[in-house]
Scaffold this motif. Structure first.
Motif, mmCIF file in Angstrom:
data_model
loop_
_atom_site.group_PDB
_atom_site.id
_atom_site.type_symbol
_atom_site.label_atom_id
_atom_site.label_comp_id
_atom_site.label_asym_id
_atom_site.label_seq_id
_atom_site.Cartn_x
_atom_site.Cartn_y
_atom_site.Cartn_z
ATOM 1 N N UNK A 1 17.367 53.559 -28.379
ATOM 2 C CA UNK A 1 16.277 54.100 -29.184
ATOM 3 C C UNK A 1 15.307 54.817 -28.262
ATOM 4 N N UNK A 2 14.598 55.799 -28.808
ATOM 5 C CA UNK A 2 13.608 56.579 -28.049
ATOM 6 C C UNK A 2 12.327 56.647 -28.864
ATOM 7 N N UNK A 3 11.212 56.511 -28.170
ATOM 8 C CA UNK A 3 9.904 56.720 -28.782
ATOM 9 C C UNK A 3 9.053 57.496 -27.780
ATOM 10 N N UNK A 4 8.370 58.520 -28.252
ATOM 11 C CA UNK A 4 7.527 59.310 -27.354
ATOM 12 C C UNK A 4 6.137 59.475 -27.940
ATOM 13 N N UNK A 5 5.204 59.768 -27.065
ATOM 14 C CA UNK A 5 3.849 60.149 -27.474
ATOM 15 C C UNK A 5 3.358 61.167 -26.455
ATOM 16 N N UNK A 6 2.100 61.540 -26.567
ATOM 17 C CA UNK A 6 1.547 62.523 -25.627
ATOM 18 C C UNK A 6 1.492 61.986 -24.202
ATOM 19 N N UNK A 7 1.477 60.659 -24.048
ATOM 20 C CA UNK A 7 1.316 60.076 -22.719
ATOM 21 C C UNK A 7 2.478 59.204 -22.265
ATOM 22 N N UNK A 8 3.471 59.000 -23.121
ATOM 23 C CA UNK A 8 4.486 58.009 -22.780
ATOM 24 C C UNK A 8 5.846 58.334 -23.398
ATOM 25 N N UNK A 9 6.900 57.988 -22.660
ATOM 26 C CA UNK A 9 8.268 57.981 -23.173
ATOM 27 C C UNK A 9 8.762 56.553 -23.028
ATOM 28 N N UNK A 10 9.185 55.958 -24.130
ATOM 29 C CA UNK A 10 9.760 54.618 -24.095
ATOM 30 C C UNK A 10 11.198 54.702 -24.575
ATOM 31 N N UNK A 11 12.065 53.957 -23.909
ATOM 32 C CA UNK A 11 13.465 53.908 -24.312
ATOM 33 C C UNK A 11 13.910 52.459 -24.385
ATOM 34 N N UNK A 12 14.804 52.206 -25.307
ATOM 35 C CA UNK A 12 15.433 50.902 -25.427
ATOM 36 C C UNK A 12 16.810 51.020 -24.806
ATOM 37 N N UNK A 13 17.129 50.090 -23.910
ATOM 38 C CA UNK A 13 18.420 50.073 -23.232
ATOM 39 C C UNK A 13 18.988 48.657 -23.320
ATOM 40 N N UNK A 14 20.253 48.513 -22.958
ATOM 41 C CA UNK A 14 20.837 47.176 -22.908
ATOM 42 C C UNK A 14 20.067 46.332 -21.901
ATOM 43 N N UNK A 15 19.766 45.106 -22.262
ATOM 44 C CA UNK A 15 18.996 44.221 -21.387
ATOM 45 C C UNK A 15 19.669 44.056 -20.030
ATOM 46 N N UNK A 16 20.996 44.017 -20.005
ATOM 47 C CA UNK A 16 21.692 43.814 -18.730
ATOM 48 C C UNK A 16 21.526 45.008 -17.791
ATOM 49 N N UNK A 17 21.021 46.132 -18.294
ATOM 50 C CA UNK A 17 20.839 47.337 -17.471
ATOM 51 C C UNK A 17 19.426 47.470 -16.896
ATOM 52 N N UNK A 18 18.507 46.573 -17.235
ATOM 53 C CA UNK A 18 17.117 46.737 -16.810
ATOM 54 C C UNK A 18 16.990 46.709 -15.288
ATOM 55 N N UNK A 19 17.666 45.807 -14.623
ATOM 56 C CA UNK A 19 17.594 45.737 -13.160
ATOM 57 C C UNK A 19 18.188 46.994 -12.535
ATOM 58 N N UNK A 20 19.271 47.492 -13.113
ATOM 59 C CA UNK A 20 19.892 48.725 -12.624
ATOM 60 C C UNK A 20 18.924 49.897 -12.755
ATOM 61 N N UNK A 21 18.214 49.983 -13.884
ATOM 62 C CA UNK A 21 17.242 51.056 -14.087
ATOM 63 C C UNK A 21 16.114 50.955 -13.067
ATOM 64 N N UNK A 22 15.614 49.761 -12.838
ATOM 65 C CA UNK A 22 14.539 49.575 -11.842
ATOM 66 C C UNK A 22 14.990 50.015 -10.465
#
Length: 162
Positions: free
Chosen positions: A95-116
């Motif tokens: 999922x994706x949500x954006x605003x004028x100041x932020x982009x938020x994305x939903x990813x698989x929980x097991x991928x959070x460390x990989x993204x960091x």
């Protein structure tokens, strides 16, 4: 709005909300709640299924939200950079949500460390080069659940008369 009123009465906070045109001109709606509230949200929604008018609800407990905050107003292409970084790291966006100041994305929980790890890697990383000093990457709400209401199949004729 009815579903969100029901959840609010139960003190369940809703975060990301996505509505899309589903099948046969119906609309699917997906939203996130904190995982500790997910089962209660599911119960409330199921108890009110007839009044809300949907076919079924799916629930996914294995997601996490990461946000890139800041640097967007004066820096065109932040969203593109985020999406490219996720693509390069082989991380699928749910999922994706954006605003004028932020982009938020939903990813698989097991991928959070990989993204960091990917976003904090060397300065030769295009993601790091584009956003360094301009935006903050905030892994947040590691414990989210997605509920998706699937509408009745409005394209099917219920009447079987000739």
């Amino acid at each position: 709005f009815k579903v969100f009123n029901l959840l609010a009465k139960e003190k369940i906070n809703v975060d990301l909300i996505i509505q899309s045109i589903g099948r046969a001109d119906s609309k699917d709606i997906s939203f996130t709640v904190a995982t500790p509230d997910a089962d209660k949200a599911y119960e409330v929604i199921k108890e009110n299924q007839a009044a809300l008018g949907f076919d079924h609800v799916d629930i996914n407990h294995d997601v996490a939200k990461v946000s890139v905050v800041g640097g967007m107003v004066d820096n065109p292409g932040v969203a593109a950079t985020v999406f490219e970084a996720l693509y390069e790291a082989h991380i699928n966006i749910k999922m994706i949500s954006t605003s004028e100041i932020k982009v938020s994305v939903l990813i698989d929980r097991i991928r959070i460390a990989q993204f960091r790890r990917f976003t904090q890697s060397s300065s030769s990383n295009p993601f790091h080069e584009s956003l360094c000093g301009k935006a903050k990457i905030l892994p947040q709400r590691d414990f989210l659940s997605v509920l998706r209401l699937i509408p009745w199949n409005s394209g099917e004729n219920v009447c079987k008369c000739p």
